[in-house]
Design a protein around this motif. Structure first.
Motif, PDB file in Angstrom:
ATOM      1  N   LEU A  80       0.860  -1.194   0.000  1.00 46.37           N
ATOM      2  CA  LEU A  80       0.000   0.000   0.000  1.00 46.37           C
ATOM      3  C   LEU A  80       0.882   1.225   0.000  1.00 46.37           C
ATOM      4  N   ARG A  81       0.608   2.044  -0.965  1.00 48.58           N
ATOM      5  CA  ARG A  81       1.371   3.305  -1.034  1.00 48.58           C
ATOM      6  C   ARG A  81       0.369   4.459  -0.948  1.00 48.58           C
ATOM      7  N   ILE A  82       0.720   5.336  -0.048  1.00 46.84           N
ATOM      8  CA  ILE A  82      -0.161   6.473   0.182  1.00 46.84           C
ATOM      9  C   ILE A  82       0.443   7.694  -0.510  1.00 46.84           C
ATOM     10  N   LYS A  83      -0.383   8.275  -1.289  1.00 49.65           N
ATOM     11  CA  LYS A  83       0.071   9.467  -2.005  1.00 49.65           C
ATOM     12  C   LYS A  83       0.098  10.663  -1.041  1.00 49.65           C
ATOM     13  N   PRO A  84       1.114  11.379  -1.169  1.00 48.13           N
ATOM     14  CA  PRO A  84       1.169  12.536  -0.248  1.00 48.13           C
ATOM     15  C   PRO A  84       0.020  13.509  -0.504  1.00 48.13           C
ATOM     16  N   LEU A  85      -0.385  14.042   0.542  1.00 49.51           N
ATOM     17  CA  LEU A  85      -1.478  15.024   0.443  1.00 49.51           C
ATOM     18  C   LEU A  85      -0.980  16.248  -0.310  1.00 49.51           C
ATOM     19  N   GLY A 191      -5.376   1.215  -8.197  1.00 44.35           N
ATOM     20  CA  GLY A 191      -5.782   2.391  -7.412  1.00 44.35           C
ATOM     21  C   GLY A 191      -6.636   3.312  -8.234  1.00 44.35           C
ATOM     22  N   PRO A 192      -7.269   4.231  -7.530  1.00 43.65           N
ATOM     23  CA  PRO A 192      -8.110   5.194  -8.245  1.00 43.65           C
ATOM     24  C   PRO A 192      -7.286   6.123  -9.117  1.00 43.65           C
ATOM     25  N   SER A 193      -7.959   6.805  -9.952  1.00 49.34           N
ATOM     26  CA  SER A 193      -7.290   7.703 -10.889  1.00 49.34           C
ATOM     27  C   SER A 193      -6.566   8.807 -10.135  1.00 49.34           C
ATOM     28  N   GLY A 194      -5.358   9.011 -10.546  1.00 50.21           N
ATOM     29  CA  GLY A 194      -4.547  10.074  -9.942  1.00 50.21           C
ATOM     30  C   GLY A 194      -3.914   9.682  -8.630  1.00 50.21           C
ATOM     31  N   SER A 195      -3.968   8.436  -8.255  1.00 49.31           N
ATOM     32  CA  SER A 195      -3.419   8.023  -6.970  1.00 49.31           C
ATOM     33  C   SER A 195      -1.920   7.759  -7.023  1.00 49.31           C
ATOM     34  N   GLY A 196      -1.364   7.792  -8.212  1.00 49.11           N
ATOM     35  CA  GLY A 196       0.083   7.633  -8.314  1.00 49.11           C
ATOM     36  C   GLY A 196       0.531   6.280  -8.833  1.00 49.11           C
ATOM     37  N   LYS A 197      -0.289   5.602  -9.574  1.00 45.54           N
ATOM     38  CA  LYS A 197       0.117   4.286 -10.131  1.00 45.54           C
ATOM     39  C   LYS A 197       1.214   4.485 -11.168  1.00 45.54           C
ATOM     40  N   THR A 198       0.942   5.381 -12.089  1.00 48.22           N
ATOM     41  CA  THR A 198       1.937   5.602 -13.133  1.00 48.22           C
ATOM     42  C   THR A 198       3.205   6.193 -12.530  1.00 48.22           C
ATOM     43  N   HIS A 199       3.002   7.016 -11.553  1.00 48.02           N
ATOM     44  CA  HIS A 199       4.167   7.569 -10.886  1.00 48.02           C
ATOM     45  C   HIS A 199       4.975   6.467 -10.217  1.00 48.02           C
ATOM     46  N   THR A 200       4.296   5.516  -9.650  1.00 51.16           N
ATOM     47  CA  THR A 200       4.992   4.426  -8.989  1.00 51.16           C
ATOM     48  C   THR A 200       5.662   3.512 -10.003  1.00 51.16           C
ATOM     49  N   SER A 300      -9.478  14.460 -12.299  1.00 50.52           N
ATOM     50  CA  SER A 300      -8.671  13.824 -11.269  1.00 50.52           C
ATOM     51  C   SER A 300      -7.195  13.896 -11.569  1.00 50.52           C
ATOM     52  N   ASN A 301      -6.884  13.857 -12.855  1.00 51.86           N
ATOM     53  CA  ASN A 301      -5.469  13.754 -13.230  1.00 51.86           C
ATOM     54  C   ASN A 301      -5.271  14.530 -14.532  1.00 51.86           C
ATOM     55  N   SER A 302      -4.282  15.372 -14.499  1.00 52.06           N
ATOM     56  CA  SER A 302      -4.001  16.152 -15.699  1.00 52.06           C
ATOM     57  C   SER A 302      -3.457  15.275 -16.815  1.00 52.06           C
ATOM     58  N   GLN A 303      -2.896  14.208 -16.441  1.00 52.48           N
ATOM     59  CA  GLN A 303      -2.351  13.278 -17.439  1.00 52.48           C
ATOM     60  C   GLN A 303      -2.780  11.863 -17.030  1.00 52.48           C
ATOM     61  N   SER A 304      -4.032  11.677 -17.161  1.00 50.94           N
ATOM     62  CA  SER A 304      -4.601  10.408 -16.715  1.00 50.94           C
ATOM     63  C   SER A 304      -4.387   9.328 -17.779  1.00 50.94           C
ATOM     64  N   SER A 305      -3.972   8.206 -17.325  1.00 48.86           N
ATOM     65  CA  SER A 305      -3.776   7.078 -18.248  1.00 48.86           C
ATOM     66  C   SER A 305      -5.145   6.548 -18.653  1.00 48.86           C
ATOM     67  N   ARG A 306      -5.288   6.324 -19.977  1.00 47.35           N
ATOM     68  CA  ARG A 306      -6.575   5.827 -20.472  1.00 47.35           C
ATOM     69  C   ARG A 306      -6.466   4.373 -20.946  1.00 47.35           C
ATOM     70  N   ALA A 339      -5.170   1.261 -15.453  1.00 43.90           N
ATOM     71  CA  ALA A 339      -5.852   2.567 -15.423  1.00 43.90           C
ATOM     72  C   ALA A 339      -6.727   2.635 -14.178  1.00 43.90           C
ATOM     73  N   GLY A 340      -6.717   3.810 -13.561  1.00 47.63           N
ATOM     74  CA  GLY A 340      -7.416   3.951 -12.282  1.00 47.63           C
ATOM     75  C   GLY A 340      -8.920   4.036 -12.432  1.00 47.63           C
ATOM     76  N   ALA A 341      -9.544   3.382 -11.514  1.00 49.87           N
ATOM     77  CA  ALA A 341     -11.001   3.457 -11.512  1.00 49.87           C
ATOM     78  C   ALA A 341     -11.431   4.886 -11.249  1.00 49.87           C
TER      79      ALA A 341
HETATM   80  N1  LIG Z   1       4.144   9.490  -4.455  1.00 46.44           N
HETATM   81  C1  LIG Z   1       4.061  10.595  -5.207  1.00 46.44           C
HETATM   82  N2  LIG Z   1       4.926  11.580  -4.985  1.00 46.44           N
HETATM   83  C2  LIG Z   1       4.844  12.706  -5.677  1.00 46.44           C
HETATM   84  N3  LIG Z   1       3.975  12.889  -6.685  1.00 46.44           N
HETATM   85  C3  LIG Z   1       3.097  11.931  -6.932  1.00 46.44           C
HETATM   86  C4  LIG Z   1       3.096  10.746  -6.214  1.00 46.44           C
HETATM   87  N4  LIG Z   1       2.121   9.963  -6.693  1.00 46.44           N
HETATM   88  C5  LIG Z   1       1.537  10.684  -7.700  1.00 46.44           C
HETATM   89  N5  LIG Z   1       2.121  11.855  -7.828  1.00 46.44           N
HETATM   90  C6  LIG Z   1       1.739  12.807  -8.826  1.00 46.44           C
HETATM   91  O1  LIG Z   1       0.336  12.746  -8.943  1.00 46.44           O
HETATM   92  C7  LIG Z   1      -0.004  12.953 -10.290  1.00 46.44           C
HETATM   93  C8  LIG Z   1      -0.888  11.817 -10.735  1.00 46.44           C
HETATM   94  O2  LIG Z   1      -0.227  10.702 -10.559  1.00 46.44           O
HETATM   95  P1  LIG Z   1      -0.379   9.483 -11.600  1.00 46.44           P
HETATM   96  O3  LIG Z   1      -0.540   9.978 -12.946  1.00 46.44           O
HETATM   97  O4  LIG Z   1       0.709   8.566 -11.374  1.00 46.44           O
HETATM   98  O5  LIG Z   1      -1.733   8.921 -11.137  1.00 46.44           O
HETATM   99  P2  LIG Z   1      -2.390   7.641 -11.735  1.00 46.44           P
HETATM  100  O6  LIG Z   1      -2.817   6.782 -10.656  1.00 46.44           O
HETATM  101  O7  LIG Z   1      -1.525   7.070 -12.733  1.00 46.44           O
HETATM  102  O8  LIG Z   1      -3.672   8.247 -12.419  1.00 46.44           O
HETATM  103  P3  LIG Z   1      -4.379   7.591 -13.661  1.00 46.44           P
HETATM  104  O9  LIG Z   1      -4.936   6.355 -13.216  1.00 46.44           O
HETATM  105  O10 LIG Z   1      -5.407   8.554 -14.004  1.00 46.44           O
HETATM  106  O11 LIG Z   1      -3.337   7.470 -14.662  1.00 46.44           O
HETATM  107  C9  LIG Z   1       1.240  12.978 -11.099  1.00 46.44           C
HETATM  108  O12 LIG Z   1       1.496  14.275 -11.443  1.00 46.44           O
HETATM  109  C10 LIG Z   1       2.288  12.492 -10.203  1.00 46.44           C
HETATM  110  O13 LIG Z   1       3.513  13.189 -10.347  1.00 46.44           O
END
Ligand SMILES: Nc1ncnc2c1ncn2[C@@H]1O[C@H](COP(=O)(O)OP(=O)(O)OP(=O)(O)O)[C@@H](O)[C@H]1O
Length: 854
Positions: A80-85, A191-200, A300-306, A339-341
Motif C-alpha cells: 500500500l502506497r499512500i500518495k502525499p497530500l 488504485g483510483p485515478s490520480g493516486s500515483g500508479k503511473t508515478h509508482t 482527477s489527473n491532468s495526465q490520466s492514463s486511459r 488505469a485507475g477506476a
Molecule cells: N508518491 C508521489 N509523490 C509525488 N507525486 C506523486 C506521487 N504519486 C503521484 N504523484 C503525482 O500525482 C499525479 C498523478 O499521478 P499518476 O498519474 O501517477 O496517477 P495515476 O494513478 O496514474 O492516475 P491515472 O490512473 O489517471 O493514470 C502525477 O502528477 C504524479 O507526479
C-alpha cells in the motif's frame, strides 16, 4: 523522527492471531520406548507371548529417499502506497451581507479576500508498516454512514513521504531476485485515478519508478555476476485500450508506425520484443513507450492514463545445454500499470472520456473478480474456479497469475485526502481480502519442465493470451525478427538473421536450426530405413526375374526343338503318305515295329536286326539263289529270329551300315542274278520251302503293316511323334531319325529291287517256257504268288533225292536235245553238249523219263 520513535517503540503486535481449537495432543509414551517396566499383569503372561522382533526390525536398512520438498505456498503480497497530500492555498473572503437592491460596489473593493495555505486533512493514517487506519470525513461520521476502519496485513505500507527506492527495495527487489534466478513474476499497480500508479511504475526522470529502477538493477547485477554473456534481456511494452466502448485493442508501445497488435480471442500477435543491452537503451525505450501511451486530462489527473499498460522484461539465458540444445531458463517479469477506476461524479467525464472510464472501471472490476474468485476457490476448491478472466483482454493475458499459477504482487496506491475517502475505502475493502490468496511457489528456476515444454508448446500456433510464456517468445521473436529485417532493409543492408551483431537473433536462429536439424535427422533415418527395405525387395524381385528369364529361355529352346521335330515329322509323313506301295515299306515299318517293341531300353535290337539283315543279306547275296524274295525272307526271318534267338553280336549302332550294305548289294543284285540265272537257271532245291515260309511271313507282315497303318492313321503325326518320343529314350531319338531316313532309303532302294525281280521273273518265265516243266516256272514267280495269294497252289510230290537228281539229269538231257534240235544257239552249254553218250545210256534215260512222267 519517525524512525527514531520506531526504534524506541516496542515491536508491533501481530495483526492477526491464530487460535487452534484442537491443539495437537502429545502421544503417550509407550513402555518400550520409555523403558518403563510393563505392568505386573502383563508380565505374568510373557512366557506365552513370543517377543516382538524389535531388533530385527530396527536392523532392517530402510532406503533413504530424498526428502520431499514441502510445498511452498506464499500469500499474495499486497503493498500500500499512500500518495502525499496535496497542499493548496485556501482563499477565504469576508463579505458583508448587503441588500439586493444595492448597486454593485467597486470591483476592487468587492472582495476582501484572505489567502491561507493549509494541508488537506487525511483520511488514512499509517499505523505501522503493515496497517493503516481509515477515518471517514467528519460529515460522514456525523451521518453515521461510516466509521473508522483499520486495514492490516499488508506486506508493506509506504507512507506518503517514502521514496521510489523504498518502494523498489521493499516490493520489487525480492521479485527481481527471483526473476534473476529464473522465476517469473508479475507486479500490478491498482488504485483510483490520480493516486500515483503511473508515478509508482514509471516515475519521472528525477524520480524513476520501479521499471527504470528494475532495469538499472538488472544491468547492475548482470555486470557484477556475469558480464553480459549469460543472460539476454528483452523488453516489450503494450497497452490495452477501449475501442469506442465496444471492444478492446492492443497497441505495441515499442512498435513503429501502426503499432496495433492483432488480437484474436486470447491471442496477441506481432508484439515487438526489443533486446536491451544496457540501461540507456532500456530507458530510451521506456521513454518512447510513455510518449506513446494514451493519456488524457481529467478532473482527477491532468495526465490520466486511459489504458492498461503491460511491461514485460524477459530474461533469456544464453547457456545452451548440450543435451537439449535449448534455453536453460526463461523468466518473465511483468509490470502492469492499470488505469485507475474513476467515479463519474468525481471525474466529470463525458463523451469519450466517459466511455474510457467505463472500460477502465470494467477492467478493474474484472480484475478484482478474478482475484476474489481465486480466493473463494482456494477457500473451497469444490466450487471450482470461475473464469472471470475471460471478460477482458487484460485478465486473459494475465490468466496464469490470476489463477494462482504464478507469483504476483499488488501495490495499491491511494490518496490520503478526505475527498478521496470513498475511493480509498472502496479499494481497501476490495483488495484487503486478496492478502489471503495463496500461490504455489512450485516453479523452479531453470526447471526441466519449462525446457521440455518449450518446443511442444511452440507447436501450437495459437497462444493463450496470458502472461508471456516461453511459448510466446518464439512468436514474438519471429515478429521482431521480421521487423528488424525490415529495418535492416530500410537501412540498405541485407537482412541476415544470423548476424552476430544481434545476439537475440543469433540465439533464435541457432535454436531453430538445432530443432530443424534434429527433425531432419530423424526424418532422414526413417527414409533410410524405408529405402533399405525397398532395396531388399528389389533384390528379391531381380532374382525372381532372372530365374523367370532362364525358364523362359529354356522353354523357348524346347519349343524351337519341338517345332523343328514337328517339321521333320510332317515332311517324313508326307513322304510316307506319298508312297502307296505297302510291301515296299515293309522293311522300314518292320524296323519301326521292332523298334517300338524294344522301346523299353533295347532300342539296339533294331540295329542288331539290321546287322543280321546285313549279314544274312551278305550270305544270301553270296549264295546262288539271291533274289528279292530271299531278301524279303531274310528280313522276315531275322525279325523272327530277333525275337527268339539270343543276341550274339555286340550292339553297335554304327553297324546300321549293314542295312545299307544289303541295299547296295540289292542294287548290284540284278547283274549277278542274271549271270547266275544264265549260269544255273534251275532254282535251288530249298527255294520252294523258303518261298512258302516267306509267303506266310509276308502275309503276316502285310497284316502288321495294315494294323500299323491303321494305328498311324489313327494317331496324327504329332501324336506318333509324341508316342515315339515318350517311348524312346533321348539317346535313341537320333536312332529313330536315322530309322526314318532308313525308311526313305529303303523305299527308294526297294523300288528297283522289285523292278529287278519282275524283270528276273520275266526272264525266268521266258527261260522256263515249256509244258513239261511247271515247277521251275511256278517257283520262278514268287512275286506273282505273293500278289496272287488267293490262287490255288499246285500239288507237290514228295520225291527221293536220287530221283530228283535223276530228274535233273533227264531235264538237262531234254533241254540239250531240244536246244540241239530247235535252235542250237546256246553256246554256253558247250560243256554239256560236248559230253559223249553211249546209245545204251540214251535209251535208259528215255525209259526213265517215260517212267517218271507216268
Ligand atoms: N508518491 C508521489 N509523490 C509525488 N507525486 C506523486 C506521487 N504519486 C503521484 N504523484 C503525482 O500525482 C499525479 C498523478 O499521478 P499518476 O498519474 O501517477 O496517477 P495515476 O494513478 O496514474 O492516475 P491515472 O490512473 O489517471 O493514470 C502525477 O502528477 C504524479 O507526479
Amino acid at each position: 523522527m519517525e524512525e527514531l520513535q520506531r526504534s524506541f517503540s516496542p515491536p508491533p503486535c501481530p495483526t492477526t492471531v491464530t487460535v487452534r481449537r484442537n491443539p495437537p495432543r502429545k502421544a503417550r509414551a509407550t513402555p518400550y520406548t520409555t523403558g518403563a517396566k510393563p505392568p505386573s499383569t502383563i508380565s505374568l503372561n510373557t512366557h506365552h507371548v513370543p517377543s516382538f522382533p524389535m531388533d530385527e526390525i530396527l536392523s532392517i536398512q530402510i532406503p533413504q529417499h530424498e526428502p520431499i520438498k514441502p510445498l511452498v505456498s506464499e500469500s499474495l503480497k499486497i503493498f500500500l502506497r499512500i500518495k502525499p497530500l496535496k497542499s493548496f492555498t485556501k482563499v477565504t473572503t469576508t463579505t458583508k451581507t448587503r441588500p439586493r437592491n444595492v448597486w454593485p460596489q467597486n470591483p476592487s473593493k468587492k472582495t476582501n479576500a484572505k489567502k491561507s495555505t493549509r494541508i488537506e486533512e487525511a483520511c488514512i493514517a499509517l499505523n505501522d508498516a503493515y496497517s493503516v487506519t481509515l477515518t471517514p470525513p467528519q460529515a460522514l461520521q456525523e451521518m453515521k454512514r461510516s466509521k473508522t476502519e483499520v486495514y492490516e496485513g499488508f506486506s508493506h505500507v509506504f507512507a506518503a513521504d517514502c521514496s521510489q527506492n523504498d518502494v523498489y527495495d521493499k516490493m520489487v527487489k525480492p521479485l527481481l531476485e527471483d526473476f534473476m534466478k529464473g522465476k517469473s513474476g508479475m507486479l500490478a499497480a491498482l488504485g483510483p485515478s490520480g493516486s500515483g500508479k503511473t508515478h509508482t511504475v514509471f516515475g519521472t526522470p528525477k524520480n524513476p519508478g520501479i521499471v527504470p529502477l528494475t532495469l538499472r538493477q538488472i544491468f547492475r547485477k548482470s555486470d557484477e555476476t556475469s558480464p553480459g554473456s549469460l543472460r539476454t534481456f528483452y523488453l516489450s511494452i503494450f497497452e490495452i485500450c477501449s475501442e469506442r466502448g465496444k471492444g478492446e485493442k492492443a497497441y505495441d508501445l515499442l512498435g513503429d508506425g501502426s503499432s496495433e497488435l492483432y488480437v484474436q480471442q486470447s491471442t496477441i500477435r506481432g508484439l515487438k520484443e526489443v533486446s536491451i543491452q544496457n540501461l540507456e537503451e532500456a530507458e530510451s525505450l521506456i521513454g518512447q513507450a510513455m510518449l506513446k501511451r494514451a493519456t488524457a486530462t481529467t478532473n482527477s489527473n491532468s495526465q490520466s492514463s486511459r489504458s492498461q499498460c503491460i511491461i514485460n522484461i524477459r530474461a533469456a539465458c544464453n547457456d545452451v545445454s548440450n543435451e537439449t540444445k535449448m534455453q536453460s531458463s526463461d523468466a518473465m517479469l511483468t509490470i502492469v500499470d492499470l488505469a485507475g477506476a474513476e467515479r463519474e461524479k468525481r471525474t466529470g467525464n463525458q463523451g469519450e472520456r466517459l466511455v474510457e472510464s467505463n472500460f477502465i472501471n470494467n477492467t478493474s472490476m474484472v480484475f478484482g473478480q478474478c482475484l476474489r474468485s481465486l480466493l473463494e476457490y482456494q477457500k473451497n476448491r469444490k466450487k471450482g474456479l470461475q473464469k472471470h478472466h475471460q471478460n477482458s483482454l487484460l485478465t486473459r493475458y494475465l490468466r496464469d497469475y490470476l489463477e494462482g499459477k504464478k507469483r504476483m504482487a499488488l501495490i495499491l496506491t491511494v490518496k490520503a485526502g478526505e475527498e478521496d475517502y470513498l475511493d480509498t475505502s472502496y479499494l481497501l475493502k476490495q483488495a484487503s481480502p486478496y492478502m489471503k490468496i495463496k500461490f504455489d511457489n512450485t516453479e523452479e528456476p531453470c526447471n526441466k519442465r519449462q525446457l521440455t515444454t518449450f518446443p511442444r508448446v511452440e507447436k501450437n500456433k495459437k497462444i493463450k493470451l496470458s502472461a508471456p510464456k516461453t511459448s510466446q517468445i518464439e512468436e514474438v521473436v519471429a515478429g521482431e525478427r521480421n521487423q528488424i529485417s525490415q529495418e535492416v532493409n530500410l537501412q540498405g543492408k541485407n537482412a541476415n538473421p544470423t548476424d552476430k551483431s544481434s545476439p537475440r537473433l543469433e540465439h533464435v536462429a541457432m535454436e531453430k536450426n538445432e530443432r530443424e536439424h534434429i527433425i531432419m535427422q530423424n526424418f532422414a533415418k526413417v527414409i533410410w530405413n524405408v529405402l533399405k527395405q525397398y532395396n531388399e525387395k528389389l533384390k528379391v524381385a531381380e532374382g525372381e526375374i532372372c530365374s523367370l528369364k532362364d525358364n523362359l529361355r529354356s522353354e523357348q529352346l524346347k519349343s524351337l526343338e519341338l517345332e523343328t521335330e514337328l517339321i521333320h515329322l510332317k515332311s517324313s509323313c508326307k513322304q510316307n503318305l506319298a508312297e502307296p506301295c505297302i510291301p515296299e515299306t515293309e522293311a522300314p515299318i518292320h524296323a519301326k515295329e521292332q523298334f517300338e517293341r524294344n522301346v523299353d531300353g533295347d532300342s539296339c535290337n533294331l540295329i542288331e536286326a539290321g546287322r543280321e539283315v546285313s549279314v544274312e543279306g551278305c550270305n544270301k547275296s553270296s549264295g546262288p539263289s539271291k533274289n528279292v524274295e530271299d531278301a524279303e525272307l531274310v528280313v522276315c526271318h531275322t525279325s523272327t529270329d530277333n525275337d527268339l534267338e539270343p543276341r550274339q553280336h555286340p550292339i553297335n549302332p554304327e553297324e546300321n551300315v549293314g542295312t545299307t550294305q544289303v541295299e547296295a548289294e540289292a542294287t548290284n543284285f540284278p547283274s549277278d542274278q542274271a549271270i547266275q540265272n544264265e549260269d544255273d537257271p534251275t532254282p535251288s532245291p530249298d527255294s520252294p520251302e523258303h518261298v512258302e515260309v516267306s509267303q506266310d511271313c509276308i502275309n503276316n507282315r502285310l497284316s502288321n503293316i495294315q494294323t500299323k497303318s491303321a494305328i498311324f492313321r489313327r494317331f496324327p503325326d504329332s501324336e506318333k511323334q509324341k508316342r515315339n518320343r515318350r517311348l524312346l529314350p533321348a539317346s535313341s531319338s537320333s536312332l529313330a531319325e536315322e530309322m526314318g531316313d532308313l525308311d526313305v532309303k529303303d523305299n527308294q532302294i526297294e523300288k528297283p529291287q522289285v523292278k529287278i525281280s519282275e524283270i528276273r521273273v520275266q526272264e525266268k518265265s521266258e527261260s522256263t517256257q515249256g509244258p513239261e516243266i511247271e515247277i521251275p516256272a511256278r517257283e520262278a514267280e514268287p512275286a506273282s504268288t505273293k500278289k496272287q495269294g488267293s490262287r490255288q497252289k499246285p500239288r507237290r510230290r514228295l520225291q527221293p533225292a536220287s530221283s530228283v537228281l535223276l530228274t535233273r539229269e533227264i531235264n538237262t538231257l531234254e533241254i540239250e536235245d531240244d536246244v540241239a534240235e530247235s535252235k542250237g544257239t546256246r553256246g554256253r552249254k558247250k560243256t554239256t553238249a560236248s559230253q559223249p553218250r553211249s546209245q545204251g545210256s540214251v535209251t535208259l534215260l528215255r525209259l526213265l523219263t517215260n517212267n517218271l512222267h507216268i
